[in-house]
Design a protein around this motif. Structure first.
Motif, PDB file in Angstrom:
ATOM      1  N   ILE A 125      46.020  30.397  49.010  1.00  0.00           N
ATOM      2  CA  ILE A 125      44.893  29.504  49.690  1.00  0.00           C
ATOM      3  C   ILE A 125      45.584  28.300  49.674  1.00  0.00           C
ATOM      4  N   TYR A 165      36.035  26.823  50.940  1.00  0.00           N
ATOM      5  CA  TYR A 165      37.006  27.153  50.012  1.00  0.00           C
ATOM      6  C   TYR A 165      36.723  28.285  49.046  1.00  0.00           C
ATOM      7  N   GLU A 166      35.570  28.200  48.415  1.00  0.00           N
ATOM      8  CA  GLU A 166      35.256  29.295  47.416  1.00  0.00           C
ATOM      9  C   GLU A 166      35.104  30.671  48.094  1.00  0.00           C
ATOM     10  N   PHE A 169      38.225  33.110  48.564  1.00  0.00           N
ATOM     11  CA  PHE A 169      38.735  33.668  47.479  1.00  0.00           C
ATOM     12  C   PHE A 169      38.392  35.367  47.640  1.00  0.00           C
ATOM     13  N   SER A 170      39.479  36.175  47.222  1.00  0.00           N
ATOM     14  CA  SER A 170      39.029  37.509  47.352  1.00  0.00           C
ATOM     15  C   SER A 170      39.888  38.428  46.287  1.00  0.00           C
ATOM     16  N   THR A 173      43.537  37.272  46.267  1.00  0.00           N
ATOM     17  CA  THR A 173      44.004  35.736  46.020  1.00  0.00           C
ATOM     18  C   THR A 173      44.865  35.813  44.826  1.00  0.00           C
ATOM     19  N   VAL A 176      46.795  29.197  44.434  1.00  0.00           N
ATOM     20  CA  VAL A 176      46.071  27.738  45.514  1.00  0.00           C
ATOM     21  C   VAL A 176      47.184  26.888  45.581  1.00  0.00           C
ATOM     22  N   ALA A 198      39.126  28.104  41.287  1.00  0.00           N
ATOM     23  CA  ALA A 198      40.423  28.795  41.239  1.00  0.00           C
ATOM     24  C   ALA A 198      40.134  29.497  39.873  1.00  0.00           C
ATOM     25  N   HIS A 201      38.278  32.333  39.346  1.00  0.00           N
ATOM     26  CA  HIS A 201      38.744  33.524  40.052  1.00  0.00           C
ATOM     27  C   HIS A 201      40.034  34.210  39.424  1.00  0.00           C
ATOM     28  N   VAL A 203      42.910  32.423  39.371  1.00  0.00           N
ATOM     29  CA  VAL A 203      44.037  32.052  40.333  1.00  0.00           C
ATOM     30  C   VAL A 203      44.671  30.730  39.652  1.00  0.00           C
TER      31      VAL A 203
END
Ligand SMILES: *Cc1c(COP(=O)(O)O)cnc(C)c1O
Length: 414
Positions: A125, A165-166, A169-170, A173, A176, A198, A201, A203
């Motif tokens: 991202i 933005y949120e 996320f998958s 991801t 970032v 992030a 999640h 990330v």
């Protein structure tokens, strides 16, 4: 009583500060230079230039290698700067502070090294306001593996859409990468919040701090970023030096970026081991002269106080926007609250290049064109903008001269 930004910046004697910059005495086309291209590179005060001289005249020797006195002294100076940088950004350890050639190299280091740990189908991202330096390195991974970029949109004022933005996320991801401060819009992104999202999640996040480090107090522990990259030459320091902060956890996991001297433990043709942090990521002779001098630039900023610098720049920004605002057909890009000292604009359908050229004839140095952010230009439906950006040594008189010149050029070209 609370202090206004004015009180703050009045504590600094700008005319005295200007004496440390001989270049500001130059004349262009017979007029005093008004240097407003600080977001591209800032000028360098005497203390930093003298530090470079000192290195060449008295301390030049290769670092981390020799047993002799000069080599030890040069090494000490490089390591002293590393400690100054650590304190400046509040990193936990000097082992997390890597010297690079600039922001671009820092981001390439992470993209290239972390990129080796990515798999087909992974996603990264970024925001639509990124500098090409924080887009292309990630695309280069995509040429080797099927890694795709997902792009965070912004509103017209230049603020990121946090909900969008949120939503990006998958399960795929993996990374970032985002700017702390936009080099075009001046937007100060809510990076602490974006990093927290992030991390929820799972990330990691790299922050491109090229436009933040000269203007905003950076605290990497408070931000909790995984990587933070910036450049000396935009913060009153010499060219050719950058910093990459990285959390030890990631730096230990990541493979080396370049191979060579300095970054090794033991080398044989069968098996090579790598040096401990931070040297694992510093192959070859570093730019030890400019690194040492960068220490003087950090002292310079600390001496003035980054809050005082920012308050002064905000005052200049306010005056510039107020003065330009009365030009017929002016359009500002980046109007987010609390933005940094950058004003980007167009007047009617006047080409940014034409305006920049005529402003130069009047002694005013501004940036024109796409500002290494073509996707952002596309977002606003333009191919270029005129950008004025401020530093501590700029004055309200200079802003007045810039505003008057822009009025004049606009009248000529419209
Ligand atoms: C200037 C800049 C860069 C690139 O920095 P270099 O010093 O050229 O490597 C990257 N990102 C932003 C936001 C910048 O302003």
């Amino acid at each position: 009583m609370t202090q206004s930004p004015c009180d703050n910046h009045n504590n600094m004697d700008i005319n005295k500060i200007r004496e440390d910059y001989p270049i500001l005495q130059r004349h262009i086309e017979g007029r005093p230079l008004v240097y407003l291209d600080n977001a591209a590179t800032s000028q360098t005060p005497r203390s930093v230039v003298e530090a470079i001289d000192q290195m060449y005249y008295h301390y030049k020797a290769n670092v981390h290698r020799g047993v002799h006195t000069l080599s030890q002294e040069a090494t000490d100076m490089v390591e002293l700067t590393r400690e100054k940088v650590r304190a400046f950004i509040n990193a936990g350890s000097v082992e997390e502070v890597i010297f690079t050639r600039g922001t671009t190299e820092g981001i390439n280091l992470v993209a290239s090294s972390f990129g080796q740990m990515l798999e087909n189908g992974d996603e990264i991202i970024v925001t639509v306001m990124e500098h090409h330096s924080n887009i292309v390195p990630w695309q280069l991974i995509g040429q080797r593996k099927r890694v795709t970029l997902r792009v965070v949109p912004i509103d017209d004022s230049g603020q990121v859409d946090l909900e969008a933005y949120e939503d990006l996320f998958s399960d795929n991801t993996r990374f970032v990468a985002l700017a702390h401060v936009s080099n075009v819009l001046g937007t100060v992104n809510p990076v602490k919040q974006m990093i927290a999202i992030a991390h929820r999640h799972g990330v990691p996040v790299l922050i491109d701090g090229a436009q933040a480090a000269p203007h905003v107090k950076v605290d990497v522990l408070d931000l909790d970023c995984d990587f933070y990259a910036f450049s000396s030459h935009k913060m009153y320091g010499p060219a050719g030096v950058g910093i990459l902060y990285g959390k030890r956890y990631w730096l230990e996991k990541m493979p080396p970026y370049q191979g060579g001297g300095e970054m090794i433990g033991q080398v044989s043709f069968e098996r090579t081991t790598f040096a401990d942090l931070p040297f694992k990521f510093e192959a070859g002779t570093p730019d030890f002269v400019d690194i040492a001098a960068f220490g003087a630039a950090i002292d310079y900023i600390q001496g003035l106080g980054i809050e005082n610098i920012a308050a002064h720049e905000h005052e200049l920004l306010r005056a510039a926007v107020e003065g330009l605002n009365t030009i017929d057909g002016i359009r500002f890009f980046g109007t987010a609250p609390g933005k940094s000292g950058v004003v980007s604009f167009l007047v009617g359908d006047i080409n940014s290049y034409d305006m920049g050229l005529l402003l130069d004839k009047l002694g005013i140095a501004v940036r024109t064109g796409h500002h290494c952010a073509q996707p952002l230009m596309a977002r606003y439906g333009v191919t270029g903008m005129v950008r004025a950006s401020f530093a501590v040594y700029n004055t309200l008189d200079e802003v007045a001269a810039f505003v008057a010149a822009t009025h004049r050029v606009a009248a000529m070209l419209q």
